[in-house]
Design a protein around this motif. Structure first.
Motif, PDB file in Angstrom:
ATOM      1  N   THR A  62     -10.546   1.255  -1.972  1.00  0.00           N
ATOM      2  CA  THR A  62     -10.833   2.175  -3.075  1.00  0.00           C
ATOM      3  C   THR A  62      -9.852   1.948  -4.225  1.00  0.00           C
ATOM      4  O   THR A  62     -10.225   2.008  -5.385  1.00  0.00           O
ATOM      5  CB  THR A  62     -10.753   3.651  -2.642  1.00  0.00           C
ATOM      6  OG1 THR A  62      -9.438   3.920  -2.124  1.00  0.00           O
ATOM      7  CG2 THR A  62     -11.796   3.974  -1.580  1.00  0.00           C
ATOM      8  N   HIS A  63      -8.572   1.679  -3.911  1.00  0.00           N
ATOM      9  CA  HIS A  63      -7.592   1.383  -4.967  1.00  0.00           C
ATOM     10  C   HIS A  63      -6.347   0.730  -4.380  1.00  0.00           C
ATOM     11  O   HIS A  63      -6.234   0.579  -3.163  1.00  0.00           O
ATOM     12  CB  HIS A  63      -7.257   2.627  -5.783  1.00  0.00           C
ATOM     13  CG  HIS A  63      -6.551   3.713  -5.031  1.00  0.00           C
ATOM     14  ND1 HIS A  63      -7.176   4.494  -4.075  1.00  0.00           N
ATOM     15  CD2 HIS A  63      -5.271   4.159  -5.064  1.00  0.00           C
ATOM     16  CE1 HIS A  63      -6.324   5.364  -3.586  1.00  0.00           C
ATOM     17  NE2 HIS A  63      -5.147   5.181  -4.159  1.00  0.00           N
ATOM     18  N   ALA A  64      -5.417   0.378  -5.255  1.00  0.00           N
ATOM     19  CA  ALA A  64      -4.326  -0.529  -4.858  1.00  0.00           C
ATOM     20  C   ALA A  64      -3.123   0.137  -4.191  1.00  0.00           C
ATOM     21  O   ALA A  64      -2.284  -0.561  -3.628  1.00  0.00           O
ATOM     22  CB  ALA A  64      -3.850  -1.303  -6.093  1.00  0.00           C
ATOM     23  N   HIS A  65      -2.982   1.450  -4.283  1.00  0.00           N
ATOM     24  CA  HIS A  65      -1.790   2.086  -3.709  1.00  0.00           C
ATOM     25  C   HIS A  65      -1.557   1.642  -2.261  1.00  0.00           C
ATOM     26  O   HIS A  65      -2.506   1.501  -1.489  1.00  0.00           O
ATOM     27  CB  HIS A  65      -1.932   3.619  -3.741  1.00  0.00           C
ATOM     28  CG  HIS A  65      -1.480   4.223  -5.037  1.00  0.00           C
ATOM     29  ND1 HIS A  65      -2.014   5.380  -5.523  1.00  0.00           N
ATOM     30  CD2 HIS A  65      -0.543   3.826  -5.936  1.00  0.00           C
ATOM     31  CE1 HIS A  65      -1.427   5.684  -6.668  1.00  0.00           C
ATOM     32  NE2 HIS A  65      -0.531   4.750  -6.943  1.00  0.00           N
ATOM     33  N   LEU A  66      -0.274   1.515  -1.892  1.00  0.00           N
ATOM     34  CA  LEU A  66       0.054   0.982  -0.566  1.00  0.00           C
ATOM     35  C   LEU A  66      -0.446   1.862   0.579  1.00  0.00           C
ATOM     36  O   LEU A  66      -0.722   1.363   1.661  1.00  0.00           O
ATOM     37  CB  LEU A  66       1.568   0.797  -0.429  1.00  0.00           C
ATOM     38  CG  LEU A  66       2.150  -0.378  -1.217  1.00  0.00           C
ATOM     39  CD1 LEU A  66       3.665  -0.397  -1.067  1.00  0.00           C
ATOM     40  CD2 LEU A  66       1.558  -1.705  -0.766  1.00  0.00           C
ATOM     41  N   ASP A  67      -0.565   3.164   0.344  1.00  0.00           N
ATOM     42  CA  ASP A  67      -1.080   4.000   1.437  1.00  0.00           C
ATOM     43  C   ASP A  67      -2.582   3.782   1.641  1.00  0.00           C
ATOM     44  O   ASP A  67      -3.190   4.378   2.532  1.00  0.00           O
ATOM     45  CB  ASP A  67      -0.732   5.488   1.238  1.00  0.00           C
ATOM     46  CG  ASP A  67      -1.284   6.058  -0.033  1.00  0.00           C
ATOM     47  OD1 ASP A  67      -1.233   5.382  -1.072  1.00  0.00           O
ATOM     48  OD2 ASP A  67      -1.775   7.206  -0.017  1.00  0.00           O
ATOM     49  N   HIS A  68      -3.173   2.893   0.828  1.00  0.00           N
ATOM     50  CA  HIS A  68      -4.570   2.484   1.012  1.00  0.00           C
ATOM     51  C   HIS A  68      -4.719   0.982   1.262  1.00  0.00           C
ATOM     52  O   HIS A  68      -5.802   0.523   1.615  1.00  0.00           O
ATOM     53  CB  HIS A  68      -5.406   2.881  -0.213  1.00  0.00           C
ATOM     54  CG  HIS A  68      -5.485   4.365  -0.408  1.00  0.00           C
ATOM     55  ND1 HIS A  68      -6.596   5.101  -0.106  1.00  0.00           N
ATOM     56  CD2 HIS A  68      -4.549   5.247  -0.829  1.00  0.00           C
ATOM     57  CE1 HIS A  68      -6.361   6.388  -0.346  1.00  0.00           C
ATOM     58  NE2 HIS A  68      -5.114   6.506  -0.785  1.00  0.00           N
ATOM     59  N   THR A  69      -3.653   0.224   1.038  1.00  0.00           N
ATOM     60  CA  THR A  69      -3.758  -1.247   1.155  1.00  0.00           C
ATOM     61  C   THR A  69      -2.589  -1.893   1.917  1.00  0.00           C
ATOM     62  O   THR A  69      -2.674  -3.054   2.300  1.00  0.00           O
ATOM     63  CB  THR A  69      -3.751  -1.907  -0.244  1.00  0.00           C
ATOM     64  OG1 THR A  69      -2.475  -1.640  -0.876  1.00  0.00           O
ATOM     65  CG2 THR A  69      -4.843  -1.369  -1.131  1.00  0.00           C
ATOM     66  N   GLY A 162     -10.660   7.493 -11.890  1.00  0.00           N
ATOM     67  CA  GLY A 162      -9.415   7.918 -12.544  1.00  0.00           C
ATOM     68  C   GLY A 162      -8.262   7.493 -11.651  1.00  0.00           C
ATOM     69  O   GLY A 162      -8.250   6.348 -11.177  1.00  0.00           O
ATOM     70  N   HIS A 163      -7.319   8.370 -11.417  1.00  0.00           N
ATOM     71  CA  HIS A 163      -6.213   8.169 -10.469  1.00  0.00           C
ATOM     72  C   HIS A 163      -5.258   7.045 -10.870  1.00  0.00           C
ATOM     73  O   HIS A 163      -4.158   7.324 -11.318  1.00  0.00           O
ATOM     74  CB  HIS A 163      -6.758   7.959  -9.060  1.00  0.00           C
ATOM     75  CG  HIS A 163      -5.703   7.894  -8.010  1.00  0.00           C
ATOM     76  ND1 HIS A 163      -4.807   8.915  -7.803  1.00  0.00           N
ATOM     77  CD2 HIS A 163      -5.371   6.922  -7.119  1.00  0.00           C
ATOM     78  CE1 HIS A 163      -3.977   8.573  -6.826  1.00  0.00           C
ATOM     79  NE2 HIS A 163      -4.294   7.377  -6.407  1.00  0.00           N
ATOM     80  N   ILE A 164      -5.607   5.770 -10.655  1.00  0.00           N
ATOM     81  CA  ILE A 164      -4.816   4.654 -11.185  1.00  0.00           C
ATOM     82  C   ILE A 164      -5.778   3.569 -11.665  1.00  0.00           C
ATOM     83  O   ILE A 164      -6.975   3.618 -11.354  1.00  0.00           O
ATOM     84  CB  ILE A 164      -3.833   4.030 -10.155  1.00  0.00           C
ATOM     85  CG1 ILE A 164      -4.569   3.392  -8.984  1.00  0.00           C
ATOM     86  CG2 ILE A 164      -2.794   5.021  -9.702  1.00  0.00           C
ATOM     87  CD1 ILE A 164      -3.711   2.442  -8.147  1.00  0.00           C
ATOM     88  N   GLY A 187     -12.281   8.267  -2.394  1.00  0.00           N
ATOM     89  CA  GLY A 187     -11.004   7.620  -2.735  1.00  0.00           C
ATOM     90  C   GLY A 187     -10.064   8.697  -3.236  1.00  0.00           C
ATOM     91  O   GLY A 187     -10.263   9.886  -2.951  1.00  0.00           O
ATOM     92  N   ASP A 188      -9.039   8.341  -3.993  1.00  0.00           N
ATOM     93  CA  ASP A 188      -8.173   9.349  -4.603  1.00  0.00           C
ATOM     94  C   ASP A 188      -8.734   9.670  -5.986  1.00  0.00           C
ATOM     95  O   ASP A 188      -9.007   8.766  -6.770  1.00  0.00           O
ATOM     96  CB  ASP A 188      -6.734   8.820  -4.737  1.00  0.00           C
ATOM     97  CG  ASP A 188      -6.031   8.728  -3.387  1.00  0.00           C
ATOM     98  OD1 ASP A 188      -6.686   9.005  -2.355  1.00  0.00           O
ATOM     99  OD2 ASP A 188      -4.837   8.397  -3.369  1.00  0.00           O
ATOM    100  N   LEU A 189      -8.917  10.964  -6.263  1.00  0.00           N
ATOM    101  CA  LEU A 189      -9.528  11.367  -7.529  1.00  0.00           C
ATOM    102  C   LEU A 189      -8.455  11.729  -8.557  1.00  0.00           C
ATOM    103  O   LEU A 189      -7.499  12.443  -8.240  1.00  0.00           O
ATOM    104  CB  LEU A 189     -10.466  12.560  -7.302  1.00  0.00           C
ATOM    105  CG  LEU A 189     -11.676  12.274  -6.404  1.00  0.00           C
ATOM    106  CD1 LEU A 189     -12.405  13.568  -6.060  1.00  0.00           C
ATOM    107  CD2 LEU A 189     -12.629  11.286  -7.079  1.00  0.00           C
TER     108      LEU A 189
HETATM  109 ZN   LIG Z   1      -3.552   6.698  -4.491  1.00  0.00          ZN
END
Ligand SMILES: [Zn+2]
Length: 466
Positions: A62-69, A162-164, A187-189
């Motif tokens: 969903t996005h690049a943040h480490l808690d997701h990747t 949105g988010h990042i 994902g994160d909104l």
């Molecule tokens: Zn995030």
């Protein structure tokens, strides 16, 4: 077609997002995050992955943040070799973030070995730079709002969240032999008033919905965080101190810079030096300059001179020695450094240097997960341990929730209210227990929906024989 979901993380916690979808025998993993914060959670990073990574067919990010990747390098080392679908900016950011994460882990293991403060005899990194590099060739770019075929039965569509930069809501269309079904991962909104990113796209249909709940129990997060920011800076300036801002290099740093630039321009804060202490910041800024379709800043706003990412008072510190040099500043200045939740990175040496100074301020601009050093500082759970040393907090500590990358309860409810009807099942994910419970009650009260808060490792049958 039979469809099941299993919650391998991001359930009753904000980190370790990993959701395993099984469509007949096809195994699709949505996000592949690291656990951060509480020790019990972090230990999960070292456990055996709940299923054999070689059996997973594909991953969607969903996005690049480490808690997701941030778990990807370990998964690939252990045998995952399928495609990893993500938007182009997410792919560029993932490469920067995974390399940095691997480098930090190598350095920390080395440092702990040298200083002997680890309980392990031979501390090892979770993964290495080499492991991180092996992820890159699997990354596969997708366009926004253009559905792609993951396999003959599954189509995926990415919509901006949105988010990042590059963050998306992911909708999966399942083509069963008799019926079609839609599963939506929020994902994160992000926030609806973000000056850099568009608000989360409205989605109107879902049979199954997974919605984040980071701020599921928090309302009215200030819509003018810039004014709060100005106050904190002016207060610290009166004391002759430094404002130290722990911030993720992706997203929060650019938003804070946008506000600082505007506040200086409008004369609302004095022209004090601003230091971005991050080896990644310039690379991340360049990624913003490659993807104008993914944010609201235009080419003029990202020009080389006099722009939010490049103004007279702004200085980038790339090298380690330059970073250490910032410890000698004892006059007004703003230092922005990562990681955002103070779990590692250069922010650690700044904090061990500044926590003792009554004139300085530590200013948080993002969510601090349970068990992270950031949360401990915010809650003043002394002593604060950094590199095996104990510190008391003598500086001022502030938190501007309005600068966070996450929608608050009202904004989350607004996003949900745009669905035409109640999904068959709604799962509340990516929130600590208190937020998830608060959000569950609000969803019931405002929308009349019965939402489920899944447990870690819990599994649900979504569709039977469709
Ligand atoms: Zn995030």
């Amino acid at each position: 077609m039979d469809v099941r979901i299993k919650f391998l993380g991001g359930a009753k916690s904000v980190t370790g997002s990993r959701y395993l979808l099984e469509v007949d025998h096809y195994k699709l993993l949505i996000d592949c995050g690291l656990f951060q914060g509480l020790k019990d959670l972090r230990l999960r990073n070292w456990e055996e992955f709940p299923i054999n990574p070689a059996e997973i067919d594909a991953i969607i990010l969903t996005h690049a943040h480490l808690d997701h990747t941030g778990y990807l390098p370990k998964l690939v080392r252990e045998g995952f070799s399928g495609k990893i679908y993500a938007t182009e900016p997410t792919i560029d950011l993932v490469k920067v973030l995974l390399l940095d994460s691997a480098k930090l882990q190598e350095e920390e293991a080395e440092y702990a070995k040298k200083k002997g403060y680890s309980s392990h005899e031979d501390p090892q990194p979770l993964y290495t730079v080499k492991d991180a590099e092996r992820v890159f060739s699997l990354l596969e770019g997708v366009d926004i709002e253009k559905s792609i075929k993951i396999n003959p039965q599954i189509k995926a569509t990415f919509s901006l969240a949105g988010h990042i930069l590059g963050a998306c809501i992911v909708s999966l269309d399942l083509m069963g032999s008799s019926q079609r079904k839609k599963i939506v991962f929020s994902g994160d909104l992000g926030r609806y008033s973000d000056p850099v990113l568009d608000p989360p796209k409205a989605i109107t249909e879902a049979d199954i919905l997974l919605v984040e709940s980071t701020y599921g129990d928090r309302d009215n997060i200030n819509a003018s965080p810039d004014l709060e920011l100005a106050e904190v800076i002016k207060d610290t300036q009166r004391r002759g101190g430094v404002v130290l801002i722990p911030a993720f290099t992706v997203g929060r740093t650019q938003l804070v810079l946008y506000y600082l630039y505007t506040l200086i321009k409008e004369g609302k804060i004095p022209k004090i030096p601003v230091y971005i202490d991050s080896p990644m910041a310039i690379k991340v800024n360049d990624i913003y300059k490659r993807y104008f379709d993914f944010h609201k800043l235009d080419e003029i706003q990202l020009s080389e001179h006099d722009s939010p990412l490049n103004f007279k008072q702004l200085h980038y510190r790339k090298e380690q020695e330059e970073s250490m040099g910032l410890n000698f500043i004892d006059d007004n200045a703003i230092i922005i450094s990562a990681s955002g939740m103070v779990t590692g990175g250069r922010i650690l040496h700044h904090l061990s240097n500044r926590l003792k100074n009554p004139q300085d301020t530590v200013l948080f601009v993002g969510f601090q997960a349970e068990g992270t050093r950031g949360r401990k500082i915010l809650d003043r759970q002394e002593p604060i341990k950094i590199f095996g040393m104990s510190h008391q907090i003598k500086c001022d500590v502030q938190y501007i929730e309005g600068l966070s990358a996450h929608a608050d309860r009202g904004e989350l409810l607004h996003w949900l209210s745009q669905f035409d009807s109640e999904p068959k099942m709604t799962f509340i994910i990516h929130g600590e227990e208190k937020s998830a419970l608060g959000f569950q009650a609000s969803i019931k009260e405002k929308l009349g929906w019965d939402a489920i808060i899944p447990e870690y490792m819990e599994s649900f049958k979504l569709f039977d024989n469709i």
